[in-house]
Design an enzyme around this catalytic site. Structure first.
Site, PDB file in Angstrom:
ATOM      1  N   GLN A  63       0.773  -1.244   0.000  1.00  0.00           N
ATOM      2  CA  GLN A  63       0.000   0.000   0.000  1.00  0.00           C
ATOM      3  C   GLN A  63       0.808   1.300   0.000  1.00  0.00           C
ATOM      4  O   GLN A  63       0.479   2.239  -0.733  1.00  0.00           O
ATOM      5  CB  GLN A  63      -0.971   0.011   1.208  1.00  0.00           C
ATOM      6  CG  GLN A  63      -1.872   1.213   1.193  1.00  0.00           C
ATOM      7  CD  GLN A  63      -2.966   1.247   2.250  1.00  0.00           C
ATOM      8  OE1 GLN A  63      -3.555   2.275   2.460  1.00  0.00           O
ATOM      9  NE2 GLN A  63      -3.266   0.144   2.900  1.00  0.00           N
ATOM     10  N   GLU A  69       1.496  -1.610   8.205  1.00  0.00           N
ATOM     11  CA  GLU A  69       0.674  -0.528   8.763  1.00  0.00           C
ATOM     12  C   GLU A  69       0.633  -0.452  10.294  1.00  0.00           C
ATOM     13  O   GLU A  69       1.012   0.537  10.905  1.00  0.00           O
ATOM     14  CB  GLU A  69      -0.752  -0.699   8.203  1.00  0.00           C
ATOM     15  CG  GLU A  69      -1.798   0.214   8.806  1.00  0.00           C
ATOM     16  CD  GLU A  69      -1.597   1.655   8.393  1.00  0.00           C
ATOM     17  OE1 GLU A  69      -1.570   1.934   7.202  1.00  0.00           O
ATOM     18  OE2 GLU A  69      -1.492   2.523   9.278  1.00  0.00           O
ATOM     19  N   ASP A 111       0.608   3.466   6.060  1.00  0.00           N
ATOM     20  CA  ASP A 111       0.770   3.123   4.639  1.00  0.00           C
ATOM     21  C   ASP A 111       0.494   4.309   3.711  1.00  0.00           C
ATOM     22  O   ASP A 111       1.407   4.952   3.219  1.00  0.00           O
ATOM     23  CB  ASP A 111      -0.169   1.967   4.285  1.00  0.00           C
ATOM     24  CG  ASP A 111       0.358   0.638   4.790  1.00  0.00           C
ATOM     25  OD1 ASP A 111       1.546   0.558   5.143  1.00  0.00           O
ATOM     26  OD2 ASP A 111      -0.416  -0.329   4.816  1.00  0.00           O
ATOM     27  N   GLY A 122      -7.571  19.640  19.918  1.00  0.00           N
ATOM     28  CA  GLY A 122      -7.170  21.038  20.001  1.00  0.00           C
ATOM     29  C   GLY A 122      -7.711  21.653  21.271  1.00  0.00           C
ATOM     30  O   GLY A 122      -7.844  20.981  22.290  1.00  0.00           O
ATOM     31  N   GLY A 123      -8.048  22.906  21.208  1.00  0.00           N
ATOM     32  CA  GLY A 123      -8.572  23.564  22.398  1.00  0.00           C
ATOM     33  C   GLY A 123     -10.087  23.439  22.513  1.00  0.00           C
ATOM     34  O   GLY A 123     -10.689  24.046  23.400  1.00  0.00           O
TER      35      GLY A 123
HETATM   36  N1  COA Z   1      11.731  -9.804  -9.701  1.00  0.00           N
HETATM   37  C1  COA Z   1      12.470 -10.549  -8.873  1.00  0.00           C
HETATM   38  N2  COA Z   1      12.489 -10.388  -7.545  1.00  0.00           N
HETATM   39  C2  COA Z   1      11.697  -9.430  -7.052  1.00  0.00           C
HETATM   40  C3  COA Z   1      10.892  -8.603  -7.850  1.00  0.00           C
HETATM   41  C4  COA Z   1      10.944  -8.830  -9.248  1.00  0.00           C
HETATM   42  N3  COA Z   1      10.216  -8.099 -10.084  1.00  0.00           N
HETATM   43  N4  COA Z   1      10.217  -7.750  -7.075  1.00  0.00           N
HETATM   44  C5  COA Z   1      10.585  -8.014  -5.815  1.00  0.00           C
HETATM   45  N5  COA Z   1      11.477  -9.039  -5.804  1.00  0.00           N
HETATM   46  C6  COA Z   1      12.132  -9.642  -4.647  1.00  0.00           C
HETATM   47  C7  COA Z   1      13.040  -8.657  -3.935  1.00  0.00           C
HETATM   48  O1  COA Z   1      14.274  -8.594  -4.586  1.00  0.00           O
HETATM   49  C8  COA Z   1      13.113  -9.293  -2.571  1.00  0.00           C
HETATM   50  O2  COA Z   1      13.970 -10.409  -2.599  1.00  0.00           O
HETATM   51  P1  COA Z   1      15.114 -10.725  -1.474  1.00  0.00           P
HETATM   52  O3  COA Z   1      14.449 -10.568  -0.141  1.00  0.00           O
HETATM   53  O4  COA Z   1      15.511 -12.148  -1.785  1.00  0.00           O
HETATM   54  O5  COA Z   1      16.218  -9.791  -1.634  1.00  0.00           O
HETATM   55  C9  COA Z   1      11.680  -9.784  -2.419  1.00  0.00           C
HETATM   56  O6  COA Z   1      11.145  -9.944  -3.686  1.00  0.00           O
HETATM   57  C10 COA Z   1      10.776  -8.752  -1.738  1.00  0.00           C
HETATM   58  O7  COA Z   1      11.142  -8.660  -0.477  1.00  0.00           O
HETATM   59  P2  COA Z   1      10.345  -7.756   0.561  1.00  0.00           P
HETATM   60  O8  COA Z   1      10.088  -6.404   0.046  1.00  0.00           O
HETATM   61  O9  COA Z   1      11.162  -7.802   1.815  1.00  0.00           O
HETATM   62  O10 COA Z   1       8.943  -8.509   0.669  1.00  0.00           O
HETATM   63  P3  COA Z   1       8.206  -9.157   1.922  1.00  0.00           P
HETATM   64  O11 COA Z   1       6.933  -9.674   1.383  1.00  0.00           O
HETATM   65  O12 COA Z   1       9.077 -10.130   2.638  1.00  0.00           O
HETATM   66  O13 COA Z   1       7.958  -7.933   2.894  1.00  0.00           O
HETATM   67  C11 COA Z   1       7.139  -5.750   3.456  1.00  0.00           C
HETATM   68  C12 COA Z   1       6.914  -7.037   2.644  1.00  0.00           C
HETATM   69  C13 COA Z   1       6.054  -4.786   3.029  1.00  0.00           C
HETATM   70  C14 COA Z   1       7.039  -6.057   4.939  1.00  0.00           C
HETATM   71  C15 COA Z   1       8.541  -5.167   3.113  1.00  0.00           C
HETATM   72  O14 COA Z   1       8.613  -4.976   1.729  1.00  0.00           O
HETATM   73  C16 COA Z   1       8.839  -3.853   3.807  1.00  0.00           C
HETATM   74  O15 COA Z   1       9.131  -3.812   5.007  1.00  0.00           O
HETATM   75  N6  COA Z   1       8.813  -2.743   3.041  1.00  0.00           N
HETATM   76  C17 COA Z   1       9.164  -1.425   3.540  1.00  0.00           C
HETATM   77  C18 COA Z   1       8.065  -0.802   4.365  1.00  0.00           C
HETATM   78  C19 COA Z   1       6.754  -0.867   3.660  1.00  0.00           C
HETATM   79  O16 COA Z   1       6.579  -0.302   2.604  1.00  0.00           O
HETATM   80  N7  COA Z   1       5.805  -1.575   4.279  1.00  0.00           N
HETATM   81  C20 COA Z   1       4.516  -1.878   3.710  1.00  0.00           C
HETATM   82  C21 COA Z   1       3.682  -0.800   3.578  1.00  0.00           C
HETATM   83  S1  COA Z   1       2.173  -1.226   2.827  1.00  0.00           S
END
Ligand code: COA
Length: 416
Positions: A17, A140, A169, A248-249
């Site tokens: 998000q 979130e 988010d 607020g106030g």
């Molecule tokens: N092709 C190949 N690999 C891809 C890709 C693509 N097009 N797009 C993503 N990937 C891979 C990334 O390289 C990564 O691989 P790695 O961990 O082996 O290096 C993986 O997919 C994605 O990892 P990540 O973003 O850590 O996903 P997750 O599902 O484990 O975690 C979150 C999800 C949201 C918790 C994490 O992305 C995060 O903390 N993001 C930052 C804060 C944030 O935006 N939070 C969510 C708000 S809605």
């Protein structure tokens, strides 16, 4: 009609998000947003909480309108090559992967800056760089807890509470959009791109600034006069949860209206604005309160504010939330009905203003989504459907100079 961000090309390497909310906003305003997704699966929200089998979930469609979708495996050398070409001709890359994911893929800030020194690289992370939690993955509610919203939301006799509003988010995405637009203006002056980073914790805290104000007031004077704990309750050394008190106030509270026994949203928010006391008394049929020393000033009212709210509830007992607001608005009293999602979805004013729009989608039929909350005199952002997974892969690759045979080969290698 040309839009302000026409000609700005954005690589949308975002998911879930926070990032998608940012790039969707920029797409509404005319940017060419190319969402890069993993072949076969794409953004995880395409599959999350589906209401129609085999069709993209609303979670995805409501955060990815007006974008193109390019499938690309950016861990394969052939995929990296495509991404590099795209980077060389883009203005912005936005990402919100977990900490270090982009570096592990081979696209550190230094590398990106080397590939295209004019490109702006915008990132969302849970915590800011160098923070002692900067290795954490964050969603979130984690951000709401880390940013001070949870400890200050809810009732004093209940646990810390999460807000339904996406403070961690979408709010972070909005902060990032401001950062990107600022960096684009900066680039016009310097010719250089830069890194723009926003953390979810910082963005939540930015919206909780009045609670940081209250912490300092509490430490200085030992109480917070606008909180329900004042003057009869106890204060500790941290900002307490204040239920539905106004921040607020102006004291305010959520008050029951006609039908509250069966309708869990038959309530209004009523605000006792200091200078509106006289009209409030007139509206309530309590003219004797206007000059009564026990009611005349905000200070005098505070010790028995809940008794005043009870009197207002007695006045509200035979009025629906809409009838009550229609009376109170004539007295210039700040108030609103507590609106449900059903009421908002069908609100003619929100439909007319484009804040809620119905969009046709290739697989879903039409769906409701939010339109731009920002209104312009010279532009009406038009919302178009979110793309199907890989819908624009051929188009984007052709634009980068790949032939039909090249695209066929990339598909054979499962790089796109
Ligand atoms: N092709 C190949 N690999 C891809 C890709 C693509 N097009 N797009 C993503 N990937 C891979 C990334 O390289 C990564 O691989 P790695 O961990 O082996 O290096 C993986 O997919 C994605 O990892 P990540 O973003 O850590 O996903 P997750 O599902 O484990 O975690 C979150 C999800 C949201 C918790 C994490 O992305 C995060 O903390 N993001 C930052 C804060 C944030 O935006 N939070 C969510 C708000 S809605």
């Amino acid at each position: 009609m040309t839009k302000p961000l026409d000609g700005i090309k954005i690589i949308d390497f975002t998911h879930v998000q926070a990032g998608p909310a940012c790039t969707q906003l920029l797409a509404w305003f005319g940017a060419d947003v190319i969402k890069v997704e993993r072949p076969g699966s794409g953004d995880v929200t395409r599959n999350q909480l589906r209401d129609i089998p085999d069709a993209d979930a609303l979670y995805f469609t409501m955060l990815n309108s007006n974008k193109k979708s390019l499938t690309l495996d950016t861990k394969k050398p052939e995929g990296k090559e495509v991404l590099e070409k795209l980077i060389r001709e883009s203005d912005v890359l936005v990402e919100n992967f977990g900490p270090g994911a982009l570096d592990r893929m081979g696209f550190s800030w230094e590398r990106l800056n080397e590939l295209n020194p004019k490109m702006i690289v915008a990132s969302v992370k849970g915590f800011s760089d160098g923070h002692h939690y900067d290795d954490l993955k964050v969603y979130e509610n984690v951000a709401q807890c880390a940013g001070g919203a949870a400890s200050t939301t809810g009732f004093w006799d209940g646990p810390p509470t999460i807000s339904a509003a996406a403070l961690g988010d979408s709010n972070t995405g909005m902060h990032l959009a401001i950062g990107i637009l600022t960096a684009l203006l900066g680039r016009d002056k310097t010719g250089k791109g830069q890194k723009v980073a926003v953390s979810m914790q910082d963005s939540v805290l930015n919206l909780c600034r009045v609670k940081l104000r209250d912490q300092q007031r509490l430490e200085r004077v030992g109480y917070l006069e606008e909180y329900p704990q004042y003057p009869h309750g106890e204060f500790g050394d941290v900002v307490p949860r204040g239920g539905n008190a106004g921040g607020g106030g102006q004291p305010g509270w959520v008050l029951k209206c006609k039908g509250w026994e069966t309708d869990s949203n038959a309530y209004i928010y009523f605000t006792i604005q200091g200078h509106a006391w006289e009209p409030i008394c007139k509206a309530l049929g309590k003219p004797e309160w206007i000059e009564d020393p026990a009611y005349k000033t905000a200070e005098a009212r505070q010790p028995h504010i809940f008794e005043i709210f009870k009197t207002i509830e007695a006045w509200l007992a035979d009025k629906t939330k809409f009838e009550a607001v229609d009376i109170l608005r004539k007295f210039d009293i700040p108030c609103a009905p507590v609106l449900t999602m059903k009421e908002l979805a069908n609100d003619p004013s929100l439909r007319a203003s484009g804040t809620i729009v119905e969009v046709p989608h290739k697989k879903r039929g039409s769906y409701l989504t939010v339109g731009s909350p920002i209104k312009f005199s010279d532009m009406k952002p038009e919302v178009t459907a979110s793309p199907l997974l890989g819908e624009h892969t051929d188009e984007v690759l052709a634009g980068l100079g790949y032939s039909k045979q090249d695209i066929f080969n990339l598909r054979e290698m499962k790089a796109v």
